[in-house]
Design an enzyme around this catalytic site. Structure first.
Site, PDB file in Angstrom:
ATOM      1  N   HIS A  84       0.864  -1.185   0.000  1.00  0.00           N
ATOM      2  CA  HIS A  84       0.000   0.000   0.000  1.00  0.00           C
ATOM      3  C   HIS A  84       0.904   1.240   0.000  1.00  0.00           C
ATOM      4  O   HIS A  84       2.023   1.187   0.536  1.00  0.00           O
ATOM      5  CB  HIS A  84      -0.843  -0.049   1.277  1.00  0.00           C
ATOM      6  CG  HIS A  84      -1.898   1.003   1.396  1.00  0.00           C
ATOM      7  ND1 HIS A  84      -1.634   2.287   1.808  1.00  0.00           N
ATOM      8  CD2 HIS A  84      -3.230   0.955   1.180  1.00  0.00           C
ATOM      9  CE1 HIS A  84      -2.762   2.982   1.845  1.00  0.00           C
ATOM     10  NE2 HIS A  84      -3.744   2.198   1.463  1.00  0.00           N
ATOM     11  N   CYS A  99      -4.720   2.596  -3.697  1.00  0.00           N
ATOM     12  CA  CYS A  99      -3.470   3.062  -3.063  1.00  0.00           C
ATOM     13  C   CYS A  99      -2.355   2.049  -3.253  1.00  0.00           C
ATOM     14  O   CYS A  99      -1.549   1.798  -2.336  1.00  0.00           O
ATOM     15  CB  CYS A  99      -3.661   3.354  -1.573  1.00  0.00           C
ATOM     16  SG  CYS A  99      -4.809   4.672  -1.257  1.00  0.00           S
ATOM     17  N   ASP A 139       2.986  -4.858   8.002  1.00  0.00           N
ATOM     18  CA  ASP A 139       1.813  -3.997   7.853  1.00  0.00           C
ATOM     19  C   ASP A 139       0.586  -4.906   7.986  1.00  0.00           C
ATOM     20  O   ASP A 139       0.244  -5.643   7.065  1.00  0.00           O
ATOM     21  CB  ASP A 139       1.860  -3.311   6.478  1.00  0.00           C
ATOM     22  CG  ASP A 139       0.594  -2.525   6.187  1.00  0.00           C
ATOM     23  OD1 ASP A 139      -0.328  -2.541   7.024  1.00  0.00           O
ATOM     24  OD2 ASP A 139       0.527  -1.906   5.102  1.00  0.00           O
ATOM     25  N   LYS A 188     -10.378  -0.258  10.501  1.00  0.00           N
ATOM     26  CA  LYS A 188     -10.570  -1.443   9.647  1.00  0.00           C
ATOM     27  C   LYS A 188     -10.915  -2.669  10.491  1.00  0.00           C
ATOM     28  O   LYS A 188     -11.076  -3.770   9.970  1.00  0.00           O
ATOM     29  CB  LYS A 188      -9.307  -1.729   8.833  1.00  0.00           C
ATOM     30  CG  LYS A 188      -9.009  -0.658   7.781  1.00  0.00           C
ATOM     31  CD  LYS A 188      -7.789  -1.030   6.992  1.00  0.00           C
ATOM     32  CE  LYS A 188      -7.203   0.116   6.217  1.00  0.00           C
ATOM     33  NZ  LYS A 188      -7.929   0.456   4.990  1.00  0.00           N
ATOM     34  N   GLN A 193      -4.538  -5.150   6.946  1.00  0.00           N
ATOM     35  CA  GLN A 193      -5.570  -6.010   6.351  1.00  0.00           C
ATOM     36  C   GLN A 193      -5.588  -7.415   6.958  1.00  0.00           C
ATOM     37  O   GLN A 193      -6.230  -8.309   6.411  1.00  0.00           O
ATOM     38  CB  GLN A 193      -5.366  -6.115   4.829  1.00  0.00           C
ATOM     39  CG  GLN A 193      -5.540  -4.809   4.086  1.00  0.00           C
ATOM     40  CD  GLN A 193      -6.977  -4.294   4.094  1.00  0.00           C
ATOM     41  OE1 GLN A 193      -7.920  -5.015   4.401  1.00  0.00           O
ATOM     42  NE2 GLN A 193      -7.150  -3.023   3.751  1.00  0.00           N
TER      43      GLN A 193
HETATM   44  N1  PMP Z   1      -1.699  -0.746   4.664  1.00  0.00           N
HETATM   45  C1  PMP Z   1      -2.664  -1.430   4.061  1.00  0.00           C
HETATM   46  C2  PMP Z   1      -2.369  -2.811   3.548  1.00  0.00           C
HETATM   47  C3  PMP Z   1      -3.920  -0.862   3.915  1.00  0.00           C
HETATM   48  O1  PMP Z   1      -4.890  -1.546   3.296  1.00  0.00           O
HETATM   49  C4  PMP Z   1      -4.148   0.434   4.413  1.00  0.00           C
HETATM   50  C5  PMP Z   1      -5.506   1.111   4.264  1.00  0.00           C
HETATM   51  N2  PMP Z   1      -6.140   0.905   3.052  1.00  0.00           N
HETATM   52  C6  PMP Z   1      -3.107   1.093   5.052  1.00  0.00           C
HETATM   53  C7  PMP Z   1      -1.889   0.478   5.156  1.00  0.00           C
HETATM   54  C8  PMP Z   1      -3.270   2.468   5.598  1.00  0.00           C
HETATM   55  O2  PMP Z   1      -4.216   2.491   6.622  1.00  0.00           O
HETATM   56  P1  PMP Z   1      -4.761   3.875   7.197  1.00  0.00           P
HETATM   57  O3  PMP Z   1      -5.211   4.687   6.025  1.00  0.00           O
HETATM   58  O4  PMP Z   1      -5.891   3.461   8.088  1.00  0.00           O
HETATM   59  O5  PMP Z   1      -3.639   4.500   7.958  1.00  0.00           O
END
Ligand code: PMP
Length: 405
Positions: free
Chosen positions: A123, A364, A200, A226, A203
């Site tokens: 991401h 993203c 990370d 999430k 997910q």
């Molecule tokens: N890493 C992953 C794999 C994500 O899916 C996301 C959110 N889509 C993030 C990081 C970032 O999370 P946040 O926007 O809640 O900080």
């Protein structure tokens, strides 16, 4: 069926809405999950009964609010099986957690030419913070390729390891492909070269049981929103030995032991990394979300979501105009797909008119889109409150919209 979905849905009033006169079918859970009433009520409870600034006041309310925030920290600690509450840093979310590590780690541990290893499926939150550090400290970024099935092979990670490698940072579960990465092997591999590993978990933490001590990861980042908690709060887990070594990320109140204009002594863990007034209502509500997940049972959630994933995959593959990206046998409940001859954005807009909320775009993860040679996909992502009937609605919706083109 291990969960009573009909009853569970009553905990999520937002799901009973109609949009454009159609029952809402919410399939954008990888972007954010809906909140159960107990979480929403917890926020109200904090502000109506114990609101005060924490860690500072001797008075009753401040002590109650502090206890509530610190109890939430212990709830998070238990949830991911961290060794101590000092290893749980509250941040604004996964993004800030990764920025914290990137900033503090590169500043203190890296010299120009040192290398950080990422993967193609990260991401942007696990790419851009390292690029910012690249511009400041002169580090280099190495990128692990993915296979045709959308997987990462530990041997491809090993290929990139050199004497300059300082850290490996990798998603546990891809927010686009759903791939569950072999993080255990990657962590073992990293450690065999004395390289720390950041996971990370944005997910994964809502779908899979996580034990940071068994995993032996050095850092782990995730977001509350999430995992059925409020937005604006998240967590960085770090091994105490690492957090002790790293310098603070931001300066301000709370993170100090003593300040004079000549010199400041920093506070102990975890407060060293928590400058300013934290979101104590958010942390408390995150604790409530974790208790809610515990009441359903993560293993029950995992099994049910896996059933939804297989049901949806089978149904979509039965359509002759659908291509699914990512074919890992180990997947979280996320499906990215393309519908032949229809732009994902058009499909997403028209599904929305049918009450069906899916994600469209690059999610993203533009470097991953580039690797597939596409601009974007449609993405359906499931939570335990979704049903097979909702997947049928998605499939029928895609059929209807396809017929219009
Ligand atoms: N890493 C992953 C794999 C994500 O899916 C996301 C959110 N889509 C993030 C990081 C970032 O999370 P946040 O926007 O809640 O900080």
């Amino acid at each position: 069926m291990y969960l009573n979905i009909e009853n569970i849905r009553k905990d999520f009033p937002i799901l009973t809405q109609e949009v454009y006169g159609k029952p809402l079918v919410y399939l954008d859970n990888a972007a954010t999950t809906q909140k159960p009433l107990c979480v929403i009520r917890k926020i109200e409870e904090v502000y109506t009964t114990i609101n005060a600034n924490i860690h500072r006041g001797v008075h009753y309310l401040s002590q109650r609010a502090t206890e509530s925030h610190e109890e939430a920290r212990r709830t998070v600690q238990d949830y991911i099986h961290a060794a101590s509450p000092g290893e749980i840093i509250f941040t604004r979310g996964a993004t800030e957690a990764i920025n914290l590590v990137a900033g503090s780690f590169c500043r203190s541990q890296c010299k120009p030419g040192d290398e950080i290893i990422l993967t193609t499926m990260e991401h942007h939150a696990n790419i851009v913070p390292w690029q910012i550090q690249r511009d400041i400290t002169g580090i280099e970024i190495k990128v692990v390729p993915i296979t045709e099935t959308g997987e990462i092979r530990p041997e491809d990670v090993e290929e990139l390891i050199s004497s300059r490698t300082r850290l490996i940072s990798v998603a546990h579960v891809s927010n686009v492909l759903g791939t569950v990465n072999p993080v255990e092997s990657i962590i073992r591999l990293g450690h065999s070269y004395n390289i720390p590993v950041l996971i990370d978990a944005a997910q994964s933490v809502q779908h899979l049981p996580i034990d940071v001590q068994a995993l032996d990861c050095d850092f782990l980042a995730f977001s509350s929103h999430k995992m059925y908690g409020p937005a604006g709060i998240g967590v960085l887990y770090g091994k105490e030995a690492w957090l002790d070594r790293l310098p603070p990320y931001q300066g301000g109140g709370e993170m100090i032991a003593h300040v004079s204009f000549e010199k400041t002594a920093f506070n102990e863990l975890p407060f060293k990394f928590e400058a300013g007034t934290p979101d104590y209502a958010g942390s408390t509500a995150l604790g409530e979300a974790i208790r809610y997940l515990g009441s359903l049972g993560l293993e029950n959630i995992r099994r049910y979501e896996e059933q939804l994933l297989h049901y949806a995959t089978d149904k979509l593959l039965q359509m002759d105009n659908i291509q699914i990206l990512g074919a890992s046998p180990q997947k979280g409940p996320v499906i990215s797909f393309l519908v032949k001859n229809i732009h994902p954005y058009d499909m997403g807009m028209l599904l929305d008119r049918l009450g069906i909320a899916v994600r469209t775009g690059h999610h993203c993860a533009q470097p991953l889109m580039d690797a597939f040679g596409i601009e974007g996909t449609l993405r359906a992502s499931f939570a335990f409150y979704n049903t097979e009937a909702e997947i049928d609605a998605l499939v029928a919706g895609i059929g209807k919209v396809s017929g219009m083109f």
